[in-house]
Scaffold this motif. Structure first.
Motif, short mmCIF file in Angstrom:
data_model
loop_
_atom_site.label_atom_id
_atom_site.label_comp_id
_atom_site.label_asym_id
_atom_site.label_seq_id
_atom_site.Cartn_x
_atom_site.Cartn_y
_atom_site.Cartn_z
N LEU A 134 2.19 15.06 13.21
CA LEU A 134 3.42 14.84 12.61
C LEU A 134 4.03 15.98 12.58
O LEU A 134 5.52 16.05 12.38
N SER A 135 3.47 17.06 12.44
CA SER A 135 3.93 18.57 12.08
C SER A 135 4.30 19.07 13.44
O SER A 135 4.99 20.12 13.63
N ASP A 136 4.17 18.60 14.82
CA ASP A 136 4.62 18.85 16.12
C ASP A 136 6.19 19.05 16.25
O ASP A 136 6.64 17.87 16.00
N PRO A 137 6.75 20.14 16.72
CA PRO A 137 8.29 19.99 16.65
C PRO A 137 8.54 18.90 17.66
O PRO A 137 9.76 18.34 17.57
N ASN A 138 7.73 17.98 18.71
CA ASN A 138 8.30 17.08 19.62
C ASN A 138 7.92 15.82 18.87
O ASN A 138 7.99 14.85 19.69
N TRP A 139 7.47 15.64 17.77
CA TRP A 139 7.04 14.35 17.22
C TRP A 139 8.36 13.40 17.15
O TRP A 139 8.14 12.53 17.57
N ASN A 140 9.50 13.87 16.68
CA ASN A 140 10.69 13.07 16.58
C ASN A 140 10.71 11.69 16.16
O ASN A 140 11.00 10.57 16.77
N ASN A 141 9.78 11.59 14.90
CA ASN A 141 9.75 10.46 14.48
C ASN A 141 8.93 9.41 15.08
O ASN A 141 9.08 8.10 15.04
N GLY A 142 8.31 9.86 16.25
CA GLY A 142 7.43 9.14 17.06
C GLY A 142 8.02 8.27 18.06
O GLY A 142 7.64 7.46 18.77
N LEU A 143 9.46 8.53 18.32
CA LEU A 143 10.22 7.85 19.32
C LEU A 143 10.46 9.05 20.58
O LEU A 143 11.43 8.94 21.29
N TYR A 144 9.51 9.70 20.85
CA TYR A 144 9.62 10.51 21.91
C TYR A 144 9.15 9.84 23.19
O TYR A 144 8.79 8.85 23.32
N GLU A 145 9.65 10.31 24.19
CA GLU A 145 9.49 9.66 25.83
C GLU A 145 8.65 10.67 26.66
O GLU A 145 7.70 10.57 27.11
N GLU A 146 9.54 11.67 27.07
CA GLU A 146 8.95 12.85 27.97
C GLU A 146 8.42 13.76 27.37
O GLU A 146 7.15 13.99 27.74
N ASN A 147 8.99 14.34 26.11
CA ASN A 147 8.32 15.62 25.66
C ASN A 147 7.73 15.00 24.34
O ASN A 147 8.03 15.01 23.12
N SER A 148 6.30 14.57 24.55
CA SER A 148 5.35 14.24 23.47
C SER A 148 4.93 15.33 22.72
O SER A 148 4.91 16.21 23.10
N PRO A 149 4.34 15.16 21.55
CA PRO A 149 3.78 15.98 20.86
C PRO A 149 2.30 16.43 21.22
O PRO A 149 1.31 15.96 20.47
N ARG A 150 2.23 16.92 22.18
CA ARG A 150 0.94 17.34 23.07
C ARG A 150 0.18 18.39 22.07
O ARG A 150 -1.08 18.07 21.91
N LYS A 151 0.76 19.76 21.67
CA LYS A 151 0.09 20.30 20.94
C LYS A 151 -0.73 19.55 19.59
O LYS A 151 -1.74 19.95 19.12
N GLY A 152 0.28 18.79 18.86
CA GLY A 152 -0.20 18.07 17.63
C GLY A 152 -1.34 17.29 18.03
O GLY A 152 -2.35 17.14 17.07
N LEU A 153 -1.27 16.50 19.05
CA LEU A 153 -2.44 15.48 19.51
C LEU A 153 -3.53 16.46 19.71
O LEU A 153 -4.74 16.08 19.51
N ALA A 154 -3.37 17.53 20.64
CA ALA A 154 -4.78 18.31 20.79
C ALA A 154 -5.48 18.64 19.54
O ALA A 154 -6.65 18.77 19.69
N LEU A 155 -4.67 19.23 18.63
CA LEU A 155 -5.31 19.79 17.46
C LEU A 155 -6.08 18.56 16.80
O LEU A 155 -7.13 18.71 16.18
N ALA A 156 -5.46 17.31 16.88
CA ALA A 156 -5.95 16.31 16.17
C ALA A 156 -7.29 15.80 17.00
O ALA A 156 -8.29 15.54 16.28
#
Length: 367
Positions: A198-220
């Motif tokens: 949720l803290s990843d800049p690319n989270w976009n309320n979960g409505l991302y398509e191309e730019n996904s929250p990769r950094k946040g998922l990697a940390l998770a």
């Protein structure tokens, strides 16, 4: 590709099933299930085993998808000719849970309303919903009664839920490295992972398509992966050694390893699915003590419960609590605690004792 004692080349199939009403009242339409099967269904259709995967698993439990595959399915050590789940005897089914990201209905599947991926608009799904979807798949395959449902970790929760949701449709239940409900600590680890996403800049309320929250998922994934190993195994594998690569990434080998695990995970998993599946885990609760005994009362099958001495994520005490409640409700239950040093991941790894325990339980149904 090593095809020795393997089911060989397999293909993941996807089927569209009738709409599914979820526990919260939402209608999942269409219901897509990705699955694989191994072995042959008997004429009496009495040899089917459903394998349930853990958090980051999928339908690919055994075999290879192509001749160039270097790694087989996630439980290939135990599913195949002559193995514990012997595909010369049993018809083994493995499906991706709904809410996941490997072909079954989930945040990555297309919404019939918007024509785009559901993303965070996908409805909440529970472990009970996941099992209901599996029941639809089993019925689609023409099977009324499963010989066995088996799974580890989240898969064990699904197996437990099967025993009480569909008691007349199950003869045997195998629960490995699992629990009847998450403790506050187990919820806490998952919450840290969700907050990282949720803290990843690319989270976009979960409505991302191309730019996904990769950094946040990697940390998770990094946080989660720590809980899958034991202190002894990490000490043996990494100690206080320096990494082989760039010190700018981490001062220690264990840090470099976790970074690699996180970065490789984002290429095969979805951030929304991580949130949905971990929430399903945290909300799963059959209770404790008398409440758990009452919850398990509808079950009619035999049980095998296996725990692992080095598992601090789902410690043996939680497995023993399941066993105690099953005994209190007069169920046939066998319990084994295996002495391992690999931690929670022990149930996934090759272990001759585990092989013998699984085989013995399945091959002696009268006991």
């Amino acid at each position: 590709m090593n095809v020795k004692k393997s089911v060989g080349i397999v293909q993941t199939q996807t089927v569209q099933l009738p709409d599914l009403r979820l526990g919260n009242g939402s209608i999942l339409s269409p219901l897509l299930i990705a699955y694989e099967t191994y072995g042959v269904l008997s004429e009496k259709k009495d040899n089917a085993i459903l394998i349930c995967h853990a958090l980051s698993g999928d339908a690919h439990a055994a075999g290879f998808h192509s001749e160039s595959d270097k790694r087989p399915g996630w439980w290939d050590e135990y599913v195949g000719p002559g193995k514990a789940f012997d595909t010369t005897k049993y018809f083994v089914i493995s499906s991706n849970v709904i809410g996941g990201c490997k072909g079954s209905s989930g945040p990555l599947t297309t919404s019939p309303v918007s024509g785009k991926p559901f993303g965070s608009s996908f409805p909440f799904v529970s472990i009970e919903d996941m099992v209901a979807a599996q029941k639809s798949l089993v019925a689609h395959l023409g099977i009324d009664v499963l010989f066995c449902v088996a799974g580890g970790s989240m898969g064990g929760m699904q197996a437990l839920q099967w025993s009480i949701s569909y008691p007349d449709c199950l003869r045997n239940c195998i629960v490995l490295a699992s629990t009847a409900e998450h403790s506050a600590m187990q919820i806490a680890f998952n919450e840290v992972g969700r907050q990282a996403i949720l803290s990843d800049p690319n989270w976009n309320n979960g409505l991302y398509e191309e730019n996904s929250p990769r950094k946040g998922l990697a940390l998770a994934r990094m946080v989660g992966h720590i809980t899958y190993l034991s202190d002894d195994k990490m000490r043996e594998k990494f100690g206080r050694n320096a990494p082989r690569g760039n010190l700018l990434n981490s001062d220690f080998a264990v840090g470099s390893y976790l970074i690699y695990q996180g970065e490789s995970f984002v290429d095969r998993f979805d951030a929304n699915s991580y949130i949905y599946v971990t929430k399903a885990l945290d909300h799963f609760s059959l209770g404790k003590g008398k409440e758990l005994t009452a919850a398990l009362k509808p079950a009619k099958c035999r049980f095998l419960v296996v725990s692992y001495s080095s598992d601090w994520l789902y410690p043996p005490s939680q497995s023993r609590e399941i066993v105690k409640s099953l005994e209190a409700s007069d169920k046939r239950v066998f319990y084994v605690e295996l002495n391992t040093k690999e931690g929670h991941d022990s149930f996934l790894l090759a272990n001759q004792k585990q092989e013998d325990v699984l085989r013995g339980f399945l091959e002696n149904p009268a006991t």
